[in-house]
Design an enzyme around this catalytic site. Structure first.
Site, PDB file in Angstrom:
ATOM      1  N   LYS A  76       0.857  -1.189   0.000  1.00 34.50           N
ATOM      2  CA  LYS A  76       0.000   0.000   0.000  1.00 34.50           C
ATOM      3  C   LYS A  76       0.893   1.239   0.000  1.00 34.50           C
ATOM      4  CE  LYS A  76      -3.911   1.763   2.804  1.00 34.50           C
ATOM      5  NZ  LYS A  76      -4.752   1.433   3.974  1.00 34.50           N
ATOM      6  N   SER A 170      -9.639   1.040   3.327  1.00 32.24           N
ATOM      7  CA  SER A 170      -8.875   1.899   2.466  1.00 32.24           C
ATOM      8  C   SER A 170      -7.784   1.189   1.669  1.00 32.24           C
ATOM      9  CB  SER A 170      -8.221   3.013   3.289  1.00 32.24           C
ATOM     10  OG  SER A 170      -7.297   2.469   4.221  1.00 32.24           O
ATOM     11  N   SER A 194      -9.464  -1.455   7.518  1.00 33.71           N
ATOM     12  CA  SER A 194      -9.023  -1.096   6.165  1.00 33.71           C
ATOM     13  C   SER A 194      -8.372  -2.211   5.374  1.00 33.71           C
ATOM     14  CB  SER A 194      -8.053   0.089   6.223  1.00 33.71           C
ATOM     15  OG  SER A 194      -8.781   1.285   6.318  1.00 33.71           O
TER      16      SER A 194
END
Lengths: 509, 173
Positions: A76, A170, A194
């Site tokens: 990420k 996310s 997330s």
């Protein structure tokens, strides 16, 4: 690619049935075929990938291979990588190249993993749809297999992309990258769900380990007291392989625990009849889709039929999780985000006549509405007159939530079984009807509790909804129970025979 | 004996397949007939007694200016102000919970001693690294504009509908 897992790839690599270069190329080709899903924000150039693959190849030739040699992994975009852009999908950090590398990245690289790129996300990990990114939204790879009408139309005609299923967030980019086959595993972060949320929507295993087991060094913070790195893989076994490669104390993160980490293998003889599973009744909330409820019941029944003890339990403060999370998150954000001034790093724009004006203008242009809103709300809760009334109040409720977990686990319950999300992946048009806060409150409803209490939690896909999208459930256990938690998850996975997304037809084009 | 066990296992595994792939065989499967599922049929619904909650704090012009000053970000528009109002409303619901005698919880590691390294220098000589991301530097210094100059005051006309009657004060200032 469909059936390619970390475990399988390691087996093939060891037997020289596939070379690391071939594996990297397979993933790279898939990445190229699926760029319209927008899950990757920075690709590592293929020459560099090949260089690393050749090193991995040498290890296999010498028979001295490491835990992840040759395995393509994505991170990420909130994990720092030296001299590689790390942006948190925010205009604030578009020009930022960290001078150091996050421990998670370092450990994966040391284990021979090949880092293929940085994945898209909600700006600064604030969101649950991966639609609030300065690079634009992430599209769920399952859209390739079906569309909203359930017809077999796919994304190849971009003009027809009027509506589509979101990836969740996310860490939506990380989940989409694994589901699409651009890597075999990916790291996300999990502050309130997330990692588990997008894993659930993309049909993958999403692991949030116990707070303190995985180092946060170099992972750009959102809420320090709840952030943990998250692991996204296709299978439970892969999750354990990745966890083993990265877990343990880090002198650079004083919140990692100092006990020596004992790597484990999934126990495939795990005796389910000795397990005591709790069903927290408060997790059946209004808005839970009948499909998820049905899966929840079927799974609880299956455990019971296999001899496990299953009991309804109560966690009376669970219903306050979201409101409590909301306050604590805003407060930590207000404090954490004061580092972004534009002086030492990040976006610098505006008046050069006053420091405050420069800060304000840089922050105004650097942050999106969601980030600004949380900073303002956090500073409101932290005002002297509000501190006790909101911040300390929320911290007190956090203790009550944490005590609920302690009470349940000390009553003899080994694990908790709950939904991960209310529904299967929502459509973009539906999701964008409401603002980020409202959506986060719905989307994180079952996941924030584990972050409050620091307990490990894993989301795993078990079935498909009527429209063909993945449906997942969540297992939670006591602190540092990862080995047993994943063994139970493995057992469920074996019963469910969940069919992973098959995009192999893209290679034949 | 073994054969019986195998047969039972087979029956068992097909039943499990059926449980999970219920989209194909949901009609044949009636768990209620076998077990009373431990997953509750009905959701837990709490009616919130909003009247018991303390009154919401007022959001006025002075507060807006204070928050913008300490946050160094602005309320862009009325939507931003409404967002704060909503955030406070949600937070106010925490007062439904009785927390008398409950200590605040900072971290889940509160029962442990966190690691403290010995006070030795472990890195350094990285000035260039540290400065590499700054947009403006001079002689290995970060460059900032003069301090002690307060932010320019901007009018709050764009928030006037929400701040309502505070409009007059705005004109005064």
């Amino acid at each position: 690619m469909k059936s390619m897992t970390v475990k399988k790839a390691l087996g093939l690599l060891r037997k020289h049935d596939i070379s690391p270069i071939e594996l990297v190329d397979m993933c790279h080709r898939r990445l190229k075929e699926t760029t319209n899903l927008n899950y990757m924000v920075h690709n590592i150039p293929s020459q560099l990938l090949h260089k690393h693959a050749r090193i991995a190849e040498q290890s296999y030739v010498k028979g001295s291979s490491k835990a992840l040699d040759g395995i393509p992994v994505a991170f990420k975009d909130n994990f720092c990588m030296r001299n590689i852009p790390t942006t948190c999908a925010s205009r604030m950090l578009l020009n930022y190249k960290p001078p150091y590398t996050a421990t998670m990245v370092e450990k994966v690289a040391q284990a021979g993993g090949i880092i293929v790129g940085k994945t898209n996300m909600d700006e600064f990990a604030m969101g649950s749809g991966s639609v609030d990114s300065c690079y634009g939204p992430v599209v769920n790879p399952w859209n390739f297999a079906l569309n909203l009408q359930g017809q077999e139309s796919i994304l190849d005609e971009e003009s027809s992309l009027s509506d589509w299923f979101i990836s969740g967030g996310s860490s939506g980019g990380s989940a989409a990258a694994v589901a699409a086959g651009a890597c075999l595993a990916a790291f996300g972060s999990d502050t309130g769900g997330s990692t588990r949320n997008p894993a659930s929507y993309c049909g993958l295993v999403g692991l949030k380990a116990t707070y303190g087991l995985l180092s946060r060094h170099g992972m750009i913070p959102l809420v320090n007291s709840m952030d943990v790195p998250g692991i996204v893989t296709k299978t439970v076994e892969d999750s354990a392989i990745l966890l083993n490669a990265v877990a343990g104390h880090d002198v650079r993160d004083s919140t990692t625990v100092q006990e020596k980490y004992a790597p484990f293998e999934i126990d495939d003889t795990f005796d389910v009849s000795k397990v005591y599973v709790g069903i927290p009744r408060e997790f059946h909330t209004p808005g839970l889709s009948p499909e998820v409820l049905k899966l929840w019941k079927a799974t609880a029944d299956a455990l019971e039929q296999a001899g496990a003890k299953v009991a309804e339990v109560s966690m009376p403060h669970a219903k306050h999780c979201l409101n409590c999370y909301h306050v604590l998150c805003c407060c930590e954000v207000a404090s954490n985000f004061s580092r972004y001034t534009g002086i030492e790093f990040g976006l610098r724009c505006g008046s050069e006549e006053s420091t405050e004006d420069l800060y304000a203008e840089s922050r105004h242009h650097g942050f999106n509405d969601v980030v600004r809103g949380r900073i303002l709300a956090g500073n409101f809760f932290l005002l002297r007159r509000n501190f006790d009334r909101f911040f300390l109040k929320a911290q007190r409720i956090r203790r009550l939530i944490s005590n609920d977990f302690k009470a349940v686990f000390s009553s003899g319950i080994h694990f908790l079984l709950t939904p991960t999300t209310l529904t299967d992946a929502p459509s973009f048009s539906w999701f964008s009807q409401k603002d980020n806060r409202t959506r986060s409150a719905e989307q994180d409803i079952f996941t924030t509790a584990a972050n409050m209490a620091g307990t490990p939690a894993v989301s795993l896909p078990l079935s498909n909804s009527q429209r063909g999208l993945p449906l997942s459930l969540q297992l939670m256990g006591p602190h540092f129970s990862e080995s047993r938690l994943l063994s139970l998850a493995y057992w469920l996975e074996q019963q469910a025979h969940f069919q992973h997304l098959d995009l192999d037809f893209l290679d034949r084009k | 004996m073994l054969r019986v066990a195998c047969k039972r296992l087979r029956v068992f595994s097909t039943r499990l397949d059926c449980l999970f792939n219920f989209q194909h065989c949901a009609k044949d499967f009636k768990p209620a007939a076998l077990y009373a599922s431990k997953v509750p049929d009905k959701p837990t619904v709490d009616s919130i007694d909003y009247d018991s909650l303390p009154e919401l704090p007022e959001i006025d012009l002075a507060l807006v200016e204070q928050l913008e000053r300490i946050s160094l970000v602005e309320f862009n528009n009325e939507a931003g102000l409404l967002r704060l109002r909503e955030a406070v409303k949600i937070a106010n619901q925490l007062h439904l919970v009785d927390t008398d005698g409950v200590e605040p919880m900072d971290t889940v590691l509160e029962d442990r001693e966190c690691y403290l390294r010995s006070d030795n220098v472990t890195d350094g000589n990285c000035v260039e690294d540290v400065m590499s991301n700054a947009s403006k530097v001079e002689e290995q210094y970060f460059v900032a504009p003069p301090g002690n100059i307060p932010m320019k005051k901007r009018d709050k006309d764009h928030l006037s509908n929400i701040l309502g009657k505070k409009e007059e004060e705005d004109e005064d200032s």
